[in-house]
Design a protein around this motif. Structure first.
Motif, short mmCIF file in Angstrom:
data_model
loop_
_atom_site.label_atom_id
_atom_site.label_comp_id
_atom_site.label_asym_id
_atom_site.label_seq_id
_atom_site.Cartn_x
_atom_site.Cartn_y
_atom_site.Cartn_z
N GLN A 59 -8.00 0.97 -7.88
CA GLN A 59 -8.53 2.37 -7.93
C GLN A 59 -7.85 2.76 -9.16
OE1 GLN A 59 -10.25 4.04 -5.64
NE2 GLN A 59 -10.41 2.21 -4.41
N LYS A 60 -8.29 4.01 -9.69
CA LYS A 60 -7.73 4.54 -10.79
C LYS A 60 -6.97 5.89 -10.46
CE LYS A 60 -9.57 2.79 -14.76
NZ LYS A 60 -8.84 2.82 -16.20
N GLY A 61 -5.71 6.23 -11.00
CA GLY A 61 -5.19 7.54 -10.73
C GLY A 61 -4.83 7.62 -9.29
N TRP A 62 -4.54 8.99 -8.76
CA TRP A 62 -4.56 9.01 -7.44
C TRP A 62 -6.02 9.24 -6.76
CZ3 TRP A 62 0.63 8.76 -6.82
CH2 TRP A 62 1.07 9.26 -7.93
N ALA A 63 -6.07 8.29 -5.81
CA ALA A 63 -7.57 8.00 -5.30
C ALA A 63 -7.25 8.32 -3.64
CB ALA A 63 -7.70 6.72 -5.44
N LYS A 64 -8.41 9.02 -3.22
CA LYS A 64 -8.50 9.40 -1.81
C LYS A 64 -9.27 8.03 -1.14
CE LYS A 64 -10.65 13.07 0.92
NZ LYS A 64 -11.56 14.10 0.97
N ILE A 65 -8.53 7.76 -0.11
CA ILE A 65 -9.03 6.61 0.68
C ILE A 65 -9.17 6.76 2.11
CG2 ILE A 65 -6.73 5.91 0.71
CD1 ILE A 65 -7.65 3.11 -0.04
N THR A 66 -10.24 6.12 2.59
CA THR A 66 -10.36 6.19 4.39
C THR A 66 -9.47 5.16 4.99
OG1 THR A 66 -11.87 4.65 4.46
CG2 THR A 66 -12.57 6.77 3.79
N ILE A 70 -8.26 1.30 3.92
CA ILE A 70 -6.94 0.70 3.87
C ILE A 70 -6.61 -0.60 4.65
CG2 ILE A 70 -4.51 1.21 4.49
CD1 ILE A 70 -5.28 4.18 4.29
N VAL A 71 -7.24 -0.65 5.81
CA VAL A 71 -7.32 -1.75 6.54
C VAL A 71 -7.94 -3.10 5.73
CG1 VAL A 71 -8.08 -3.03 8.89
CG2 VAL A 71 -7.22 -0.49 8.79
N LYS A 72 -9.06 -2.65 5.14
CA LYS A 72 -9.54 -3.72 4.38
C LYS A 72 -8.69 -4.37 3.32
CE LYS A 72 -14.64 -2.56 5.09
NZ LYS A 72 -15.74 -2.15 4.67
N ALA A 118 7.07 -3.28 -12.04
CA ALA A 118 8.37 -3.42 -12.20
C ALA A 118 9.14 -4.30 -11.21
CB ALA A 118 9.24 -2.19 -12.62
N ILE A 119 8.67 -4.23 -10.06
CA ILE A 119 9.40 -4.91 -8.86
C ILE A 119 8.80 -6.18 -8.50
CG2 ILE A 119 10.85 -3.19 -8.04
CD1 ILE A 119 8.96 -3.01 -5.88
N HIS A 120 7.34 -6.48 -9.59
CA HIS A 120 6.57 -7.63 -9.13
C HIS A 120 6.03 -7.60 -7.82
CE1 HIS A 120 7.69 -10.58 -12.53
NE2 HIS A 120 8.19 -9.52 -12.75
N ALA A 121 5.71 -6.40 -7.44
CA ALA A 121 4.86 -6.21 -6.19
C ALA A 121 3.22 -5.94 -6.46
CB ALA A 121 5.39 -5.05 -5.27
N GLU A 122 2.53 -6.31 -5.76
CA GLU A 122 1.02 -6.18 -5.97
C GLU A 122 0.77 -4.76 -5.29
OE1 GLU A 122 -3.44 -7.89 -4.94
OE2 GLU A 122 -1.59 -9.15 -4.50
N ASN A 123 0.17 -3.88 -6.16
CA ASN A 123 -0.32 -2.46 -5.72
C ASN A 123 -1.84 -2.98 -4.85
OD1 ASN A 123 -1.54 -0.18 -4.79
ND2 ASN A 123 -1.28 0.53 -7.14
N ALA A 124 -1.71 -2.65 -3.42
CA ALA A 124 -3.06 -2.97 -2.59
C ALA A 124 -4.20 -2.16 -3.14
CB ALA A 124 -2.87 -2.75 -1.41
N ALA A 125 -4.03 -0.98 -3.89
CA ALA A 125 -5.15 -0.25 -4.33
C ALA A 125 -5.16 -0.38 -5.81
CB ALA A 125 -4.76 1.05 -3.88
N SER A 126 -4.94 -1.33 -6.46
CA SER A 126 -4.90 -1.65 -8.01
C SER A 126 -6.41 -1.42 -8.45
CB SER A 126 -4.36 -2.75 -8.34
OG SER A 126 -4.94 -4.03 -7.70
N PHE A 181 0.76 -1.08 -0.03
CA PHE A 181 -0.03 0.02 -0.08
C PHE A 181 0.85 1.13 0.20
CE2 PHE A 181 -2.08 3.52 2.15
CZ PHE A 181 -3.13 3.69 1.34
N VAL A 182 0.65 2.38 -0.90
CA VAL A 182 1.43 3.28 -1.01
C VAL A 182 0.57 4.49 -0.49
CG1 VAL A 182 2.75 4.90 -2.50
CG2 VAL A 182 2.87 2.39 -3.13
#
Length: 171
Positions: free
Chosen positions: A157-164, A168-170, A147-155, A123-124
């Motif tokens: 979402q599109k673009g820069w996403a506001k999140i609670t 994040i915990v979910k 590129a580093i074979h990591a999974e984006n936890a927020a994949s 998660f970033v």
């Protein structure tokens, strides 16, 4: 050595701490003009809020180049090449892009050995509370994670996403 002004937010390279500050999103047009720059680099993300100030700089005879909001490695390379051309440093820009491409190829080669079972879910956070933002699909940071074979936890979402915090915990 040729940089005469930077924003209040610039921290890299470390030498910028000794360079004149010109403000942030609200920049000091008069201060910039007084520094007598040959070139001003503006970022595409601030074009609406900075439009009037940039017109003043252009009216003062200063070349203003708008740098795109790179959302991929390829767009970042094009930005570097464009800045190199505008600054009369095309050879240095080409050399930097070549080095970056080589480094990325090395990273991707190492990452190819990461199995799906060993892949990390990441998660970033790009902006902290109270308005938390993360990076979704179609962003430079998402491409770096791929590129580093990591999974984006927020994949999802599109673009820069506001999140609670709860979302994040979910994830």
């Amino acid at each position: 050595k040729k940089v005469v002004g930077v924003t209040d937010f610039d921290t890299y390279p470390k030498e910028v701490k000794n360079v004149e500050k010109i403000g942030g999103m609200e920049f000091n047009t008069e201060k910039i003009i007084s520094l007598n720059p040959d070139l001003v680099l503006a970022h595409a993300s601030s074009m609406q809020s900075a439009e009037e100030g940039l017109k003043q700089l252009k009216g003062a005879g200063i070349t203003v180049v708008t740098v795109n909001d790179a959302a991929s490695f390829e767009e970042a390379y094009r930005s570097i090449e464009m800045i190199g051309k505008a600054a009369g440093a095309e050879d240095q820009a080409a050399s930097l892009v070549k080095s970056m491409k080589s480094d990325l190829a090395d990273i991707k080669e190492k990452a190819a050995a990461i199995s799906k079972a060993d892949q990390k879910k990441v998660f970033v956070e790009v902006s902290p509370a109270p308005d938390i933002y993360t990076t979704g699909k179609g962003t430079f940071m998402d491409e770096m994670l791929e590129a580093i074979h990591a999974e984006n936890a927020a994949s999802a979402q599109k673009g820069w996403a506001k999140i609670t915090e709860e979302a994040i915990v979910k994830l």
